[in-house]
Design an enzyme around this catalytic site. Structure first.
Site, PDB file in Angstrom:
ATOM      1  N   ASP A  26      -3.180   6.298   0.195  1.00 58.86           N
ATOM      2  CA  ASP A  26      -3.958   5.670   1.265  1.00 58.86           C
ATOM      3  C   ASP A  26      -5.291   6.409   1.475  1.00 58.86           C
ATOM      4  O   ASP A  26      -5.404   7.596   1.169  1.00 58.86           O
ATOM      5  CB  ASP A  26      -3.128   5.680   2.557  1.00 58.86           C
ATOM      6  N   HIS A  43     -11.524   2.317  -4.093  1.00 60.20           N
ATOM      7  CA  HIS A  43     -10.368   1.975  -4.937  1.00 60.20           C
ATOM      8  C   HIS A  43     -10.608   2.424  -6.380  1.00 60.20           C
ATOM      9  O   HIS A  43      -9.718   2.920  -7.052  1.00 60.20           O
ATOM     10  CB  HIS A  43     -10.111   0.467  -4.900  1.00 60.20           C
ATOM     11  N   LEU A 137       8.156  11.115 -18.232  1.00 64.04           N
ATOM     12  CA  LEU A 137       8.053  10.691 -16.829  1.00 64.04           C
ATOM     13  C   LEU A 137       8.145   9.166 -16.683  1.00 64.04           C
ATOM     14  O   LEU A 137       7.492   8.428 -17.418  1.00 64.04           O
ATOM     15  CB  LEU A 137       6.695  11.178 -16.297  1.00 64.04           C
TER      16      LEU A 137
HETATM   17  C1  IPE Z   1      -0.043   1.157   2.456  1.00 64.66           C
HETATM   18  O1  IPE Z   1      -1.324   1.358   2.884  1.00 64.66           O
HETATM   19  C2  IPE Z   1      -0.038   0.335   1.206  1.00 64.66           C
HETATM   20  C3  IPE Z   1      -0.576   0.998   0.028  1.00 64.66           C
HETATM   21  C4  IPE Z   1      -0.957   2.224  -0.044  1.00 64.66           C
HETATM   22  C5  IPE Z   1      -0.650   0.176  -1.151  1.00 64.66           C
HETATM   23  P1  IPE Z   1      -2.018   0.381   3.948  1.00 64.66           P
HETATM   24  O2  IPE Z   1      -3.379   0.902   4.157  1.00 64.66           O
HETATM   25  O3  IPE Z   1      -1.899  -1.030   3.538  1.00 64.66           O
HETATM   26  O4  IPE Z   1      -1.113   0.611   5.231  1.00 64.66           O
HETATM   27  P2  IPE Z   1      -1.399   0.302   6.761  1.00 64.66           P
HETATM   28  O5  IPE Z   1      -1.913  -1.111   6.827  1.00 64.66           O
HETATM   29  O6  IPE Z   1      -2.429   1.277   7.227  1.00 64.66           O
HETATM   30  O7  IPE Z   1      -0.097   0.506   7.453  1.00 64.66           O
HETATM   31  C1  IPE Z   2      -5.189   2.365   0.025  1.00 66.69           C
HETATM   32  O1  IPE Z   2      -6.404   2.573   0.619  1.00 66.69           O
HETATM   33  C2  IPE Z   2      -5.276   1.374  -1.098  1.00 66.69           C
HETATM   34  C3  IPE Z   2      -4.602   0.091  -0.851  1.00 66.69           C
HETATM   35  C4  IPE Z   2      -3.889  -0.182   0.198  1.00 66.69           C
HETATM   36  C5  IPE Z   2      -4.738  -0.918  -1.868  1.00 66.69           C
HETATM   37  P1  IPE Z   2      -6.927   1.697   1.830  1.00 66.69           P
HETATM   38  O2  IPE Z   2      -7.756   0.589   1.287  1.00 66.69           O
HETATM   39  O3  IPE Z   2      -5.803   1.262   2.692  1.00 66.69           O
HETATM   40  O4  IPE Z   2      -7.834   2.744   2.601  1.00 66.69           O
HETATM   41  P2  IPE Z   2      -8.044   2.878   4.160  1.00 66.69           P
HETATM   42  O5  IPE Z   2      -6.703   3.020   4.783  1.00 66.69           O
HETATM   43  O6  IPE Z   2      -8.743   1.613   4.595  1.00 66.69           O
HETATM   44  O7  IPE Z   2      -8.883   4.086   4.318  1.00 66.69           O
HETATM   45 MG    MG Z   3      -4.946   2.111   4.319  1.00 57.33          MG
END
Ligand code: IPE
Ligand code: IPE
Ligand code: MG
Length: 258
Positions: A26, A43, A137
């Site tokens: 995240d 990303h 792995l």
């Molecule tokens: C969780 O992250 C999903 C992934 C890392 C793929 P999100 O960014 O979607 O989670 P929330 O919405 O903050 O709970």
């Molecule tokens: C995690 O990073 C990647 C996915 C959920 C695909 P985020 O896109 O959720 O990043 P934040 O939480 O907005 O910083």
């Molecule tokens: Mg996120």
């Protein structure tokens, strides 16, 4: 001079390593925002952390790694971001093939195939097929994954088997549920790491992580490097896992006569 065993470098015994690490990757969006960049750049940068983490786990001799890449809830995001992410997954699945084969990595898909674009499914299938006999792995790619949806599917599958007369309701035990999940065949995670500081599970492996150790780190995923993973592993090695029991020290005190 012979190079140190990478596990020895961590100052822990090999037995203290988690067998299975699961990561909620995240913070890509926040990483990009901090730099005034589009979210997709976050990303894209995150893909480098995936490569570094996978290679490091292989080097340490970790057996299983599960990476949360896209949740079923992530379809709620703006169309442009979702399309960009899908293009990135397809690109990643092609680009990493050499690295996967060189490191003897086996990739599994954890999640639903529904709604995934054909291009992603095609590249996913090529990669899965190519590395299916690798013995190193195992990386489970949680792509289009949600834990509750996985559990609903498992319940349906068990109900169908009961209906068909293959299974008695009383034969449904924890193993039967585990074996009906998308993650069947992969042992439960020992350590769950979430980057970017959020203290929640976001529908990730709810059944499988009943007794996993949790480690939330403030680092945004694009900044996550082997040293951060090492930090989480060292912390894991210090934890006392009790599984509901009293733990070795308390057991000694309680069990000693007099
Ligand atoms: C969780 O992250 C999903 C992934 C890392 C793929 P999100 O960014 O979607 O989670 P929330 O919405 O903050 O709970
Ligand atoms: C995690 O990073 C990647 C996915 C959920 C695909 P985020 O896109 O959720 O990043 P934040 O939480 O907005 O910083
Ligand atoms: Mg996120």
């Amino acid at each position: 001079m012979t190079p140190l065993d990478p596990v020895e470098e961590l100052g822990i015994e090999r037995e203290a390593l988690p067998r299975h690490i699961a990561i909620v990757m995240d913070g890509n969006g926040r990483w990009a925002r901090q730099r005034g960049l589009p979210r997709l750049d976050g990303h894209r940068e995150g893909a480098k952390s995936v490569r570094a983490t996978v290679t490091h786990c292989a080097r340490l001799g970790i057996e299983y790694l599960t990476l949360y890449a896209f949740s079923l809830e992530n379809w709620k995001r703006p169309k442009m971001e979702v399309a960009g992410l899908m293009a990135l997954y397809a690109e990643y699945l092609i680009k990493e093939r050499d690295e996967i084969m060189e490191n003897g990595i086996r990739v599994l898909h954890l999640g639903s195939r529904e709604r995934l674009p054909d291009a992603v499914l095609r590249e996913l299938d090529v990669t899965l097929e190519m590395c299916k006999d690798n013995k190193g792995l195992t990386v489970s790619l949680a792509l289009n994954y949600a834990s509750r949806a996985e559990i609903v599917e498992a319940v349906r599958c068990l109900a169908r088997r009961v209906q068909a007369g293959e299974l008695q309701p009383d034969e449904i035990d924890e193993a039967a549920v585990s074996n009906s999940l998308w993650s069947a065949g992969v042992p439960d995670p020992d350590l769950v790491i979430r980057t970017a500081g959020e203290m929640r599970l976001s529908n990730f492996l709810l059944w499988q992580i009943s007794y996993a150790e949790l480690c939330v780190v403030p680092t945004f995923w694009p900044d996550f490097r082997p040293e951060h993973l090492n930090g989480a592993i060292i912390e894991f090695a210090k934890r006392e896992r009790r599984f509901g029991d009293v733990g070795p020290v308390a057991a000694q005190v309680t069990d000693s006569p007099g």
